[in-house]
Write an enzyme that holds these catalytic residues in place. Structure first.
Site, PDB file in Angstrom:
ATOM      1  N   GLU A  56       0.839  -1.210   0.000  1.00 28.93           N
ATOM      2  CA  GLU A  56       0.000   0.000   0.000  1.00 28.93           C
ATOM      3  C   GLU A  56       0.866   1.249   0.000  1.00 28.93           C
ATOM      4  O   GLU A  56       0.556   2.233  -0.680  1.00 28.93           O
ATOM      5  CB  GLU A  56      -0.946  -0.005   1.199  1.00 28.93           C
ATOM      6  CG  GLU A  56      -1.937   1.145   1.185  1.00 28.93           C
ATOM      7  CD  GLU A  56      -2.872   1.138  -0.010  1.00 28.93           C
ATOM      8  OE1 GLU A  56      -3.026   2.199  -0.653  1.00 28.93           O
ATOM      9  OE2 GLU A  56      -3.458   0.075  -0.310  1.00 28.93           O
ATOM     10  N   GLU A  63       1.401   6.206  -7.164  1.00 27.74           N
ATOM     11  CA  GLU A  63       0.316   7.098  -7.571  1.00 27.74           C
ATOM     12  C   GLU A  63       0.740   8.560  -7.499  1.00 27.74           C
ATOM     13  O   GLU A  63       0.458   9.340  -8.415  1.00 27.74           O
ATOM     14  CB  GLU A  63      -0.918   6.870  -6.701  1.00 27.74           C
ATOM     15  CG  GLU A  63      -1.657   5.601  -7.042  1.00 27.74           C
ATOM     16  CD  GLU A  63      -2.942   5.433  -6.237  1.00 27.74           C
ATOM     17  OE1 GLU A  63      -3.243   6.292  -5.380  1.00 27.74           O
ATOM     18  OE2 GLU A  63      -3.641   4.443  -6.487  1.00 27.74           O
TER      19      GLU A  63
END
Length: 117
Positions: free
Chosen positions: A60, A67
């Site tokens: 994550e 991102e």
């Protein structure tokens, strides 16, 4: 060593920022804490639970980093940017599904025994 302490500070800062900005990271952390607590309550092996929690949280963090980097490099919509972001999210999904499977395998039998044994 000063460079180690500095690097450790940056890593902690990355954890803090991700915790503050990413709801999925907070959810996954909570689920991980609950899984560890359940393993301790059931006296089940902790190692597989800790490994899977660490893998999901690490992926994550990487997903969030990717991102942010893609958004910085390509603020406009682009197919390759979407592919990179989707693939990273897919990696988190696979790790999450694998952690559920490990959780069921490790925690399921002692939970069943405690509830119905």
């Amino acid at each position: 060593d000063r460079s180690f302490i500095t690097s450790l500070g940056w890593a902690v800062n990355g954890l803090k920022r991700t915790y503050q900005r990413e709801p999925n990271f907070r959810r996954e952390l909570l689920i991980g804490v609950l899984a560890v607590a359940m393993a301790m309550w059931l006296r089940a092996p902790l190692a597989p639970i800790l490994v899977m929690c660490g893998m999901v949280l690490a992926l994550e963090l990487l997903n969030s980093a990717l991102e942010a980097t893609v958004d910085l490099a390509s603020p406009e919509k682009h197919e390759l940017a979407a592919t990179a972001k989707d693939a990273a999210a897919g990696a988190v999904l696979i790790a999450s599904l694998a952690s559920v499977a490990v959780g069921l395998a490790v925690l399921g039998p002692p939970l069943w025994q405690r509830l119905f044994g």
